[in-house]
Design a protein around this motif. Structure first.
Motif, PDB file in Angstrom:
ATOM      1  N   GLY A  65       0.654  60.070   4.525  1.00 43.77           N
ATOM      2  CA  GLY A  65       0.451  60.682   5.832  1.00 43.77           C
ATOM      3  C   GLY A  65       1.773  61.028   6.501  1.00 43.77           C
ATOM      4  O   GLY A  65       2.840  60.549   6.114  1.00 43.77           O
ATOM      5  N   ALA A  66       1.695  61.879   7.528  1.00 43.23           N
ATOM      6  CA  ALA A  66       2.907  62.279   8.259  1.00 43.23           C
ATOM      7  C   ALA A  66       3.535  61.089   8.970  1.00 43.23           C
ATOM      8  O   ALA A  66       4.765  60.982   9.068  1.00 43.23           O
ATOM      9  N   TYR A  67       2.682  60.171   9.466  1.00 45.19           N
ATOM     10  CA  TYR A  67       3.178  58.983  10.163  1.00 45.19           C
ATOM     11  C   TYR A  67       2.542  57.742   9.575  1.00 45.19           C
ATOM     12  O   TYR A  67       1.341  57.708   9.311  1.00 45.19           O
ATOM     13  N   ARG A  68       3.364  56.722   9.353  1.00 44.50           N
ATOM     14  CA  ARG A  68       2.891  55.444   8.795  1.00 44.50           C
ATOM     15  C   ARG A  68       3.432  54.321   9.678  1.00 44.50           C
ATOM     16  O   ARG A  68       4.652  54.142   9.778  1.00 44.50           O
ATOM     17  N   VAL A  69       2.523  53.599  10.308  1.00 45.56           N
ATOM     18  CA  VAL A  69       2.915  52.546  11.245  1.00 45.56           C
ATOM     19  C   VAL A  69       2.760  51.178  10.592  1.00 45.56           C
ATOM     20  O   VAL A  69       1.698  50.861  10.048  1.00 45.56           O
ATOM     21  N   CYS A  70       3.807  50.384  10.635  1.00 43.70           N
ATOM     22  CA  CYS A  70       3.712  48.999  10.149  1.00 43.70           C
ATOM     23  C   CYS A  70       3.899  48.050  11.321  1.00 43.70           C
ATOM     24  O   CYS A  70       4.379  48.433  12.389  1.00 43.70           O
ATOM     25  N   THR A  71       3.507  46.802  11.107  1.00 46.83           N
ATOM     26  CA  THR A  71       3.664  45.750  12.112  1.00 46.83           C
ATOM     27  C   THR A  71       4.357  44.558  11.466  1.00 46.83           C
ATOM     28  O   THR A  71       4.688  44.582  10.282  1.00 46.83           O
ATOM     29  N   GLU A  72       4.566  43.507  12.250  1.00 53.35           N
ATOM     30  CA  GLU A  72       5.201  42.307  11.705  1.00 53.35           C
ATOM     31  C   GLU A  72       4.321  41.627  10.660  1.00 53.35           C
ATOM     32  O   GLU A  72       4.794  40.779   9.895  1.00 53.35           O
ATOM     33  N   ARG A  73       3.052  42.016  10.576  1.00 55.90           N
ATOM     34  CA  ARG A  73       2.135  41.416   9.607  1.00 55.90           C
ATOM     35  C   ARG A  73       2.010  42.225   8.316  1.00 55.90           C
ATOM     36  O   ARG A  73       1.347  41.800   7.371  1.00 55.90           O
ATOM     37  N   THR A  74       2.606  43.399   8.290  1.00 55.16           N
ATOM     38  CA  THR A  74       2.474  44.278   7.124  1.00 55.16           C
ATOM     39  C   THR A  74       3.162  43.692   5.895  1.00 55.16           C
ATOM     40  O   THR A  74       4.284  43.190   5.978  1.00 55.16           O
ATOM     41  N   LEU A 108      -0.904  47.306  19.461  1.00 55.02           N
ATOM     42  CA  LEU A 108      -1.704  48.252  18.683  1.00 55.02           C
ATOM     43  C   LEU A 108      -2.868  48.838  19.491  1.00 55.02           C
ATOM     44  O   LEU A 108      -3.170  50.030  19.371  1.00 55.02           O
ATOM     45  N   LYS A 109      -3.524  48.012  20.301  1.00 56.29           N
ATOM     46  CA  LYS A 109      -4.660  48.505  21.077  1.00 56.29           C
ATOM     47  C   LYS A 109      -4.207  49.550  22.084  1.00 56.29           C
ATOM     48  O   LYS A 109      -4.852  50.603  22.231  1.00 56.29           O
ATOM     49  N   ASN A 110      -3.085  49.290  22.749  1.00 58.72           N
ATOM     50  CA  ASN A 110      -2.566  50.254  23.717  1.00 58.72           C
ATOM     51  C   ASN A 110      -2.109  51.537  23.023  1.00 58.72           C
ATOM     52  O   ASN A 110      -2.282  52.636  23.561  1.00 58.72           O
ATOM     53  N   LEU A 111      -1.530  51.389  21.842  1.00 56.90           N
ATOM     54  CA  LEU A 111      -1.121  52.555  21.063  1.00 56.90           C
ATOM     55  C   LEU A 111      -2.337  53.415  20.713  1.00 56.90           C
ATOM     56  O   LEU A 111      -2.318  54.645  20.858  1.00 56.90           O
ATOM     57  N   GLU A 112      -3.391  52.749  20.291  1.00 61.71           N
ATOM     58  CA  GLU A 112      -4.617  53.469  19.940  1.00 61.71           C
ATOM     59  C   GLU A 112      -5.181  54.213  21.148  1.00 61.71           C
ATOM     60  O   GLU A 112      -5.594  55.381  21.038  1.00 61.71           O
ATOM     61  N   LEU A 113      -5.182  53.562  22.302  1.00 60.54           N
ATOM     62  CA  LEU A 113      -5.707  54.194  23.512  1.00 60.54           C
ATOM     63  C   LEU A 113      -4.895  55.430  23.889  1.00 60.54           C
ATOM     64  O   LEU A 113      -5.450  56.471  24.255  1.00 60.54           O
ATOM     65  N   ASP A 114      -3.565  55.324  23.794  1.00 62.31           N
ATOM     66  CA  ASP A 114      -2.705  56.458  24.136  1.00 62.31           C
ATOM     67  C   ASP A 114      -2.925  57.630  23.180  1.00 62.31           C
ATOM     68  O   ASP A 114      -2.939  58.790  23.588  1.00 62.31           O
ATOM     69  N   LEU A 115      -3.105  57.316  21.917  1.00 61.87           N
ATOM     70  CA  LEU A 115      -3.350  58.379  20.942  1.00 61.87           C
ATOM     71  C   LEU A 115      -4.700  59.044  21.187  1.00 61.87           C
ATOM     72  O   LEU A 115      -4.835  60.267  21.058  1.00 61.87           O
ATOM     73  N   MET A 116      -5.707  58.247  21.520  1.00 62.01           N
ATOM     74  CA  MET A 116      -7.046  58.793  21.742  1.00 62.01           C
ATOM     75  C   MET A 116      -7.104  59.658  23.004  1.00 62.01           C
ATOM     76  O   MET A 116      -8.004  60.499  23.141  1.00 62.01           O
ATOM     77  N   ARG A 117      -6.159  59.461  23.920  1.00 63.21           N
ATOM     78  CA  ARG A 117      -6.154  60.261  25.161  1.00 63.21           C
ATOM     79  C   ARG A 117      -5.630  61.674  24.929  1.00 63.21           C
ATOM     80  O   ARG A 117      -5.801  62.543  25.787  1.00 63.21           O
ATOM     81  N   LEU A 118      -4.999  61.905  23.789  1.00 62.47           N
ATOM     82  CA  LEU A 118      -4.469  63.237  23.509  1.00 62.47           C
ATOM     83  C   LEU A 118      -5.624  64.206  23.257  1.00 62.47           C
ATOM     84  O   LEU A 118      -6.424  64.004  22.351  1.00 62.47           O
ATOM     85  N   GLU A 119      -5.719  65.257  24.065  1.00 62.60           N
ATOM     86  CA  GLU A 119      -6.824  66.194  23.936  1.00 62.60           C
ATOM     87  C   GLU A 119      -6.613  67.156  22.763  1.00 62.60           C
ATOM     88  O   GLU A 119      -7.536  67.433  22.006  1.00 62.60           O
ATOM     89  N   ASN A 120      -5.428  67.693  22.650  1.00 65.62           N
ATOM     90  CA  ASN A 120      -5.099  68.597  21.545  1.00 65.62           C
ATOM     91  C   ASN A 120      -3.805  68.111  20.885  1.00 65.62           C
ATOM     92  O   ASN A 120      -2.746  68.701  21.075  1.00 65.62           O
ATOM     93  N   PRO A 121      -3.895  67.005  20.135  1.00 69.11           N
ATOM     94  CA  PRO A 121      -2.679  66.362  19.625  1.00 69.11           C
ATOM     95  C   PRO A 121      -1.918  67.217  18.621  1.00 69.11           C
ATOM     96  O   PRO A 121      -2.506  67.805  17.716  1.00 69.11           O
ATOM     97  N   SER A 122      -0.630  67.278  18.804  1.00 68.70           N
ATOM     98  CA  SER A 122       0.268  67.904  17.836  1.00 68.70           C
ATOM     99  C   SER A 122       1.074  66.785  17.190  1.00 68.70           C
ATOM    100  O   SER A 122       1.097  65.646  17.677  1.00 68.70           O
ATOM    101  N   LEU A 123       1.752  67.107  16.089  1.00 67.66           N
ATOM    102  CA  LEU A 123       2.597  66.097  15.451  1.00 67.66           C
ATOM    103  C   LEU A 123       3.683  65.617  16.404  1.00 67.66           C
ATOM    104  O   LEU A 123       4.047  64.445  16.411  1.00 67.66           O
ATOM    105  N   ALA A 124       4.190  66.527  17.228  1.00 65.91           N
ATOM    106  CA  ALA A 124       5.231  66.154  18.193  1.00 65.91           C
ATOM    107  C   ALA A 124       4.690  65.172  19.234  1.00 65.91           C
ATOM    108  O   ALA A 124       5.379  64.217  19.622  1.00 65.91           O
ATOM    109  N   ASP A 125       3.443  65.395  19.686  1.00 63.89           N
ATOM    110  CA  ASP A 125       2.819  64.482  20.654  1.00 63.89           C
ATOM    111  C   ASP A 125       2.656  63.090  20.051  1.00 63.89           C
ATOM    112  O   ASP A 125       2.929  62.070  20.707  1.00 63.89           O
ATOM    113  N   ILE A 126       2.188  63.050  18.809  1.00 64.47           N
ATOM    114  CA  ILE A 126       1.977  61.768  18.134  1.00 64.47           C
ATOM    115  C   ILE A 126       3.303  61.047  17.934  1.00 64.47           C
ATOM    116  O   ILE A 126       3.423  59.845  18.182  1.00 64.47           O
ATOM    117  N   ASP A 127       4.310  61.782  17.521  1.00 67.14           N
ATOM    118  CA  ASP A 127       5.629  61.193  17.305  1.00 67.14           C
ATOM    119  C   ASP A 127       6.189  60.621  18.602  1.00 67.14           C
ATOM    120  O   ASP A 127       6.795  59.544  18.612  1.00 67.14           O
TER     121      ASP A 127
END
Length: 241
Positions: free
Chosen positions: A8-17, A76-95
């Motif tokens: 994928g264009a973006y791959r997110v890891c955490t301290e548990r990955t 992670l939950k807050n990240l998910e919420l912010d991403l879901m708020r994007l109406e017309n997400p572009s790669l730049a918005d996600i980044d």
């Protein structure tokens, strides 16, 4: 999950990955597009990970270049919420959003990349033109790190090691689609040979961790044997993408 996420264009890891390609331990090879992403990692890290099955953990997955961002699990939950708020997400918005959450992370921020102290040795040793040369170089290098890697490789399927070595070498100059087609051919050959079945038995079923590899040594795995894993299949059996 790496087979789905790593391309994928973006791959997110955490301290548990935890990220590893340990297939040689069960007589298989780094599949799910390993032919494509492993040789594109910095230096000789890709071939090192493919052969040894070394486990990257936490932020090291990001520092190795496999993940594009690091985010604390608490965010992670807050990240998910912010991403879901994007109406017309572009790669730049996600980044922008991913970078914002990454900047807020404090876990392991100053911790040194686990492989940094041995990157010089790794790049020198795994620059070799064959698995046998790598094994000899590890013995000659003589450090505790080299001794441990030699011990690890000595226990793995000789066929898997030599096929994976060739796989990563070929994949460096191939598209992802062609890598996946190549890996499909390889998988069909591994299904016919004995090491994968024996590896699964020893590691996952009986769990005695005492596989009997056939062939049993690197020298017995000839160039013809290795090349047989990359032969084209009949037209109606090839993977079509």
């Amino acid at each position: 999950g790496i087979g789905i996420s790593v391309h994928g264009a973006y791959r997110v890891c955490t301290e548990r990955t935890v990220c590893a390609m340990p297939e040689a331990a069960i007589g298989f090879f780094p599949d799910v597009g390993g032919s494509y992403f492993l040789p594109r990692l910095p230096g000789k890290m890709g071939i090192f990970l493919a052969l040894t099955g070394y486990r990257l953990q936490g932020r090291d997955v990001f520092k190795a270049g496999i993940a594009t961002h690091f985010v604390d699990t608490t965010n992670l939950k807050n990240l998910e919420l912010d991403l879901m708020r994007l109406e017309n997400p572009s790669l730049a918005d996600i980044d922008r959003i991913l970078s914002k959450f990454q900047e807020q992370c404090e876990i392991d921020y100053k911790k040194e990349f686990a492989l940094k102290p041995v990157m010089g040795k790794m790049n020198t040793v795994f620059e070799a033109d064959s698995v046998e040369t790598i094994m000899n170089a590890l013995q000659k290098e003589g450090s505790e790190w080299s001794r441990k890697q030699h011990e690890v490789l000595s226990k793995l399927s000789p066929t898997s090691l030599k096929v994976a070595f060739q796989q990563i070498k070929r994949g460096a100059n191939m598209t992802l689609q062609d890598c996946l087609k190549m890996e499909y051919r390889m998988s069909q050959k591994f299904m016919q040979a004995s090491d994968f079945h024996e590896g699964v038995r020893a590691v996952l079923i009986d769990k005695d961790n005492k596989p009997t590899w056939k062939p049993a040594s690197l020298t017995e795995v000839t160039e013809d044997i290795v090349n047989s894993y990359f032969q084209q299949l009949p037209a109606d059996k090839e993977l079509k993408l």
